[in-house]
Scaffold this motif. Structure first.
Motif, PDB file in Angstrom:
ATOM      1  N   LEU A   1       0.802  -1.217   0.000  1.00 38.35           N
ATOM      2  CA  LEU A   1       0.000   0.000   0.000  1.00 38.35           C
ATOM      3  C   LEU A   1       0.835   1.267   0.000  1.00 38.35           C
ATOM      4  CD1 LEU A   1      -2.462  -1.119   2.822  1.00 38.35           C
ATOM      5  CD2 LEU A   1      -2.862  -1.222   0.359  1.00 38.35           C
ATOM      6  N   GLY A   2       2.106   1.167   0.335  1.00 37.55           N
ATOM      7  CA  GLY A   2       2.958   2.332   0.487  1.00 37.55           C
ATOM      8  C   GLY A   2       3.238   3.042  -0.823  1.00 37.55           C
ATOM      9  N   ARG A   3       3.615   4.301  -0.692  1.00 35.84           N
ATOM     10  CA  ARG A   3       3.955   5.101  -1.869  1.00 35.84           C
ATOM     11  C   ARG A   3       5.405   4.863  -2.249  1.00 35.84           C
ATOM     12  NH1 ARG A   3       2.337  10.952   0.027  1.00 35.84           N
ATOM     13  NH2 ARG A   3       3.105  10.158   1.973  1.00 35.84           N
ATOM     14  N   PRO A   4       5.740   5.097  -3.520  1.00 40.37           N
ATOM     15  CA  PRO A   4       7.144   5.000  -3.925  1.00 40.37           C
ATOM     16  C   PRO A   4       7.974   6.035  -3.171  1.00 40.37           C
ATOM     17  CG  PRO A   4       5.706   5.121  -5.837  1.00 40.37           C
ATOM     18  CD  PRO A   4       4.854   5.399  -4.633  1.00 40.37           C
ATOM     19  N   LEU A   5       9.254   5.726  -3.013  1.00 34.02           N
ATOM     20  CA  LEU A   5      10.165   6.621  -2.296  1.00 34.02           C
ATOM     21  C   LEU A   5      11.341   6.993  -3.181  1.00 34.02           C
ATOM     22  CD1 LEU A   5      10.524   4.674   1.073  1.00 34.02           C
ATOM     23  CD2 LEU A   5       9.251   6.785   0.717  1.00 34.02           C
TER      24      LEU A   5
ATOM     25  N   LEU B   1       8.936   8.767  10.626  1.00 34.86           N
ATOM     26  CA  LEU B   1       7.582   8.699  10.078  1.00 34.86           C
ATOM     27  C   LEU B   1       7.482   7.585   9.043  1.00 34.86           C
ATOM     28  CD1 LEU B   1       4.722   9.742   9.924  1.00 34.86           C
ATOM     29  CD2 LEU B   1       5.514  11.519   8.340  1.00 34.86           C
ATOM     30  N   GLN B   2       8.509   7.396   8.232  1.00 31.83           N
ATOM     31  CA  GLN B   2       8.511   6.313   7.246  1.00 31.83           C
ATOM     32  C   GLN B   2       8.436   4.952   7.948  1.00 31.83           C
ATOM     33  OE1 GLN B   2       8.104   6.190   4.044  1.00 31.83           O
ATOM     34  NE2 GLN B   2       8.331   3.977   3.982  1.00 31.83           N
ATOM     35  N   ALA B   3       9.148   4.795   9.046  1.00 36.40           N
ATOM     36  CA  ALA B   3       9.098   3.538   9.806  1.00 36.40           C
ATOM     37  C   ALA B   3       7.692   3.314  10.368  1.00 36.40           C
ATOM     38  CB  ALA B   3      10.124   3.555  10.931  1.00 36.40           C
ATOM     39  N   ASP B   4       7.071   4.364  10.891  1.00 37.40           N
ATOM     40  CA  ASP B   4       5.703   4.247  11.411  1.00 37.40           C
ATOM     41  C   ASP B   4       4.724   3.882  10.294  1.00 37.40           C
ATOM     42  OD1 ASP B   4       6.611   4.905  13.917  1.00 37.40           O
ATOM     43  OD2 ASP B   4       5.889   6.981  13.855  1.00 37.40           O
ATOM     44  N   LEU B   5       4.871   4.508   9.142  1.00 40.50           N
ATOM     45  CA  LEU B   5       3.989   4.202   8.012  1.00 40.50           C
ATOM     46  C   LEU B   5       4.197   2.766   7.537  1.00 40.50           C
ATOM     47  CD1 LEU B   5       4.253   7.530   5.963  1.00 40.50           C
ATOM     48  CD2 LEU B   5       2.276   6.711   7.274  1.00 40.50           C
TER      49      LEU B   5
END
Length: 186
Positions: free
Chosen positions: A34-38, A152-156
């Motif tokens: 579900l995550g967005r590209p980085l 925040l990336q780790a939480d997401l």
């Protein structure tokens, strides 16, 4: 409203006591979930990393921008317009984190006129990265900003993993309730 009556909104350059670190594009990570590209930006030593969340469409364009020699991307027209008005995007500075949105300031410098004032534009990072890559802008951030973004990336990532594994039943039921139509809505 006529052009003469419009006022131009100016954006102040963000000042900080912390030193600015120059960052360099390292790659793009595409998640299968579900995550967005980085977009991954790293400092010269490779020790400091800034994950930049991107819209999937912009990530595709950014991948094309990062490949040398392609030259044909959606930003060709934008580049020609900037050349025609004698402006160049010099830098992209990460200045604000609001929720899960990163904001940048783009610095546009007039070409050939060292006395002219630069123009600064504040944008969401996920909408500006492929353009900045095309413009070969220099990227800057502070270490504390990068730390906040990594946390925040780790939480997401944890949230995404829990959603995929069905471990957040309370969140799921809340999402189901909020998705039901309100009786006052048609």
């Amino acid at each position: 409203m006529t052009a003469a009556k419009r006022t131009r909104k100016t954006v102040k350059v963000v000042e900080t006591q912390e030193p600015w670190l120059e960052l360099f594009p390292s790659g793009i990570a595409i998640n299968s979930g579900l995550g967005r590209p980085l977009l991954i930006l790293k400092d010269k030593s490779g020790n400091e990393v800034l994950p930049v969340w991107m819209h999937p469409l912009d990530a595709g364009v950014a991948m094309a921008e990062m490949q040398e020699g392609l030259g044909l991307t959606p930003h060709v027209v934008t580049r020609k317009i900037l050349e025609a008005v004698q402006l160049a995007c010099e830098s992209c500075t990460f200045v604000e984190l609001v929720g899960h949105h990163q904001y940048v300031q783009l610095l546009f410098r007039p070409l050939g006129d060292s006395q002219a004032a630069p123009q600064i534009l504040k944008l969401r990072a996920d909408e500006a990265m492929s353009f900045c890559l095309q413009a070969k802008a220099r990227f800057f951030s502070t270490a504390s900003y990068m730390t906040r973004c990594r946390a925040l990336q780790a939480d997401l990532g944890t949230l995404e993993e829990n959603l995929q594994n069905g471990q957040l039943s309370a969140l799921r039921s809340e999402m189901e309730n909020s998705s039901k139509k309100n009786p006052y809505m048609m």
